[in-house]
Design a protein around this motif. Sequence first.
Motif: not given
Length: 489
Positions: A149-158, A162-167, A196-199
Motif C-alpha cells: 500500500l505504501a508503494q501505491e501511495l508513493a507512485d501517486g506522488l507528484d 503531494y498525493l495526487s491519487v484518490d484513496l 510529503l504525502f499531503a493532499r
Amino acid sequence: MGLSPSLHLRQSQSLVMTPQLLQSIRLLQLTRGELEQFIAGEIERNPLLEHEAGGEEPAAAGEPAPRAGAEAMAERLDSSLENLFPDDPGRREAIGPDLSAQWRSAGGNGLATGEAWDLEAVAAAPITLGAHVQEQIAFAFQSPQERLLAQELADGLDEAGYLSVDLAEIAERTGADRPLLDRVLATCQTFDPPGLFARSLAECLALQLKARDRLDPAMQALLSHLDLLARRDFAGLKRLCGVDEEDLVEMLAEIRALDPKPGTAFTRAPADPVVPDVFVRRAAEGGWVVELNQEALPRVLVNQAYYATVSARADQAEKAFLSECLQSANWLVRSLDQRARTILKVAGEIVRRQDAFLLHGVRHLRPLKLRDVAEAIGMHESTVSRVAANKYMMTPRGLFELRYFFTAALAAADGGEAHSAEAVRERIRRLIEAEDAGNVLSDDALVAALREDGIEVARRTVAKYREAMNIPSSVQRRREKKALAGLGA
C-alpha cells in the motif's frame, strides 16, 4: 455549348519560399543551444561540413593529436612517483614505468584498457524523490501488505511531493480496508522531509508544523483560513485564531519559514546558462562599442580539399551527391554569416536609440517599435522580430533580452516626448516600494504621482501594470504593512 480540352500559356509571378530561404529564416530565430544542435545534425549528414578548430595546433602527419598531452601527463606521473616514494627506488621503478606506459598507450585518455576516464560516470547520481521515499518505506513497514500500500501511495506522488491519487481508488484497486490505508498514509506522512504525502497546501503546512511541535489550535485555525491570508485580511485572522497582533505576526513568520513544495528539493533540473549574443561597452572616445560574442558564434567550414579529392574519382551519382552537399554547405555558411550580421545590425540600432537607458537606467528607456528598427536598417519587421527573440545583450547595466527594449509608448502629460511602458512600470514599482503603513498609495494616488512626473496614464492602466508585477491592491498592502510592522516589513 460544347466542352472540349484546350491548352493555354499564361505568365504569372509568385513568391516561392525555397528550402534554403526557409532555412535562413529559421536560423534567425534559433537560440544558441538550438543552433548548436542544428549544426551538429548538419555536420552529421553532410560530409563536407566540419567544425573550425578553435585555435588548436594541428597534429603532425601520422601522429594522433593527444600524444603530446599524453607525454606531458606521463612525465607528471613520473615526477609524482618520485615525490611519493623518495626513499624506495625499487618501489618507484616497479610502479612508475607501468603507469607511464599505460598512460602513453592510452593516448592520455585512460589506461591500457582504452576506456576513457569519465568523472561524471563515477560520481554519485542525484537522489530522486521516488528513491528517497522507497528507502524510508523499507524501514517503516514490516508487513508485506502495508509495504504494498505504501508503494501505491508513493507512485501517486507528484513532483511537489503531494498525493495526487484518490484513496478510495487505491482501496478499490488493491482491495485494502480503508482504515488500514489511512494508517499507512499517516505513517508515510511522517517521512522526511516533512510535508510529503499531503493532499492540500493546508495539510502540507500542518505536517511541517506538527514535526516542529507547533501545530496548536491557533495555527490550525490559521491553516483552515488560508484564503483570508491570501487576501491579507489580518483582522479576520486575529478574530478567528483568537490571538493579538504580535502573536499573529509570529505565526505568519513561522508560515513563511515552511516549504509549500517539499518534493521539489529532489528535482534538480539542469540550469541552462544564458550566454549573451552581443556585448556592449563604453568606447574610449565616447559612445558605445557593439560587438558579437565570438564564443556564441558557431564556426563551420566547408572542406573544399576533401571535395576535390573525392569528386576526382567519383562516378556520376556520387558527383551529384557531392555537388548537392557542397551547395548545401556553402548555403549554411552564408546563412550563418548573414545571421551574425543581422543580429549586429539590430543590436547596433537598439543601442543607438537607447543611449539614455545605458547611461541613466530604466527610467530613461525610450518607447521603441519593431517597425522603427526595421525601417532604420532596411529590413522587414518580421526579420527584426525573429532576431529579437531569444537573443541577449550584455550591457553595463546587466543582461537583457533584445525584446526588452521594444516597449509601447505612453503619452506625456505636457505633450512632450512619450514615455516607455517599461519605464512607467519601474516608476510605479519604486513609488510602491517607498510607501509606508501610514501612507499607502491607491491607484488614483499613483496616477496623480505619475502626472506630476509628466506621465499621462489612466487608472486602469496603472492597475493593469500593478497586477502584472504581482503587487496587491492598496487595501491589501495597508493590512500587510500594519500587521508586519513588528518584523520591520
